[in-house]
Motif scaffolding. Structure first.
Motif, mmCIF file in Angstrom:
data_model
loop_
_atom_site.group_PDB
_atom_site.id
_atom_site.type_symbol
_atom_site.label_atom_id
_atom_site.label_comp_id
_atom_site.label_asym_id
_atom_site.label_seq_id
_atom_site.Cartn_x
_atom_site.Cartn_y
_atom_site.Cartn_z
ATOM 1 N N ILE A 19 -2.859 -1.935 -3.269
ATOM 2 C CA ILE A 19 -1.704 -1.263 -3.863
ATOM 3 C C ILE A 19 -1.704 -1.647 -5.337
ATOM 4 C CG2 ILE A 19 0.805 -1.054 -3.842
ATOM 5 C CD1 ILE A 19 0.601 -1.993 -0.847
ATOM 6 N N CYS A 21 -0.372 -0.627 -9.478
ATOM 7 C CA CYS A 21 0.568 0.160 -10.280
ATOM 8 C C CYS A 21 -0.188 1.225 -11.068
ATOM 9 C CB CYS A 21 1.439 -0.712 -11.164
ATOM 10 S SG CYS A 21 0.749 -1.220 -12.729
ATOM 11 N N GLN A 43 -1.646 -6.588 -3.847
ATOM 12 C CA GLN A 43 -0.877 -5.740 -4.756
ATOM 13 C C GLN A 43 -1.214 -6.190 -6.163
ATOM 14 O OE1 GLN A 43 3.332 -5.241 -4.167
ATOM 15 N NE2 GLN A 43 3.140 -5.679 -1.981
ATOM 16 N N THR A 45 -0.254 -5.486 -10.172
ATOM 17 C CA THR A 45 0.687 -4.813 -11.065
ATOM 18 C C THR A 45 0.527 -5.311 -12.489
ATOM 19 O OG1 THR A 45 2.566 -6.347 -10.989
ATOM 20 C CG2 THR A 45 2.351 -4.816 -9.153
ATOM 21 N N HIS A 50 8.135 -2.977 -11.437
ATOM 22 C CA HIS A 50 8.146 -1.710 -10.705
ATOM 23 C C HIS A 50 8.947 -1.873 -9.412
ATOM 24 C CE1 HIS A 50 5.047 -0.378 -13.411
ATOM 25 N NE2 HIS A 50 4.307 -1.413 -13.084
ATOM 26 N N ASP A 52 9.917 1.321 -7.670
ATOM 27 C CA ASP A 52 9.872 2.629 -7.052
ATOM 28 C C ASP A 52 8.464 2.915 -6.536
ATOM 29 O OD1 ASP A 52 9.570 5.879 -7.548
ATOM 30 O OD2 ASP A 52 11.554 5.246 -6.836
ATOM 31 N N ALA A 53 8.369 3.478 -5.346
ATOM 32 C CA ALA A 53 7.056 3.768 -4.758
ATOM 33 C C ALA A 53 6.226 4.696 -5.636
ATOM 34 C CB ALA A 53 7.233 4.370 -3.372
ATOM 35 N N ASP A 55 5.677 4.455 -8.628
ATOM 36 C CA ASP A 55 4.995 3.668 -9.655
ATOM 37 C C ASP A 55 3.655 3.110 -9.177
ATOM 38 O OD1 ASP A 55 7.016 3.958 -11.578
ATOM 39 O OD2 ASP A 55 8.134 2.271 -10.766
ATOM 40 N N PHE A 56 3.301 3.341 -7.908
ATOM 41 C CA PHE A 56 2.108 2.732 -7.321
ATOM 42 C C PHE A 56 1.151 3.766 -6.757
ATOM 43 C CE2 PHE A 56 5.345 -0.509 -7.254
ATOM 44 C CZ PHE A 56 4.651 -1.622 -7.679
ATOM 45 N N ASN A 57 -0.116 3.373 -6.703
ATOM 46 C CA ASN A 57 -1.154 4.136 -6.022
ATOM 47 C C ASN A 57 -1.745 3.246 -4.940
ATOM 48 O OD1 ASN A 57 -1.173 6.512 -7.699
ATOM 49 N ND2 ASN A 57 -2.171 5.281 -9.257
#
Length: 102
Positions: A19, A21, A43, A45, A50, A52-53, A55-57
């Motif tokens: 995951i 950002c 994850q 970042t 961040h 909010d979903a 904001d992520f890939n």
């Protein structure tokens, strides 16, 4: 043939989920905060808070290995820990804190 990358002291399949950002994925920012969740998921970042979903890939490691810190910078990140870059190439590793602990 199976492809692997080495990241934070772990041998990870290139198609393993990460995951990340959108700022790092688009190469606008460098990683500043990395979490290695209890389920083994990473994850990554830029540390800009961040929440909010959108904001992520969710991507495979093979798509982002070029933007991740190398083993000289982040040698090992155990499961259940996070690493924050405190200055260029220097990472502070600690247990992931939760709201329940505060």
């Amino acid at each position: 043939m199976t492809n692997y990358v080495t990241f934070a002291g772990h041998r990870v399949l290139t198609n393993s989920v990460c995951i990340i950002c959108k700022h790092i994925f688009s190469r606008e920012s460098a990683p500043k905060l990395i979490l290695h969740e209890e389920d083994g998921t990473f994850q990554v970042t830029c540390g800009n808070g961040h929440f909010d979903a959108a904001d992520f890939n969710v991507v495979g490691f093979g798509h982002i290995s070029d933007v991740l810190p190398n083993s000289d910078e982040l040698a090992y990140l155990p499961i259940g820990h996070e690493a924050e870059e405190v200055r260029d190439g220097v990472w502070d590793v600690k247990i992931i804190s939760t709201d329940d602990e505060n």
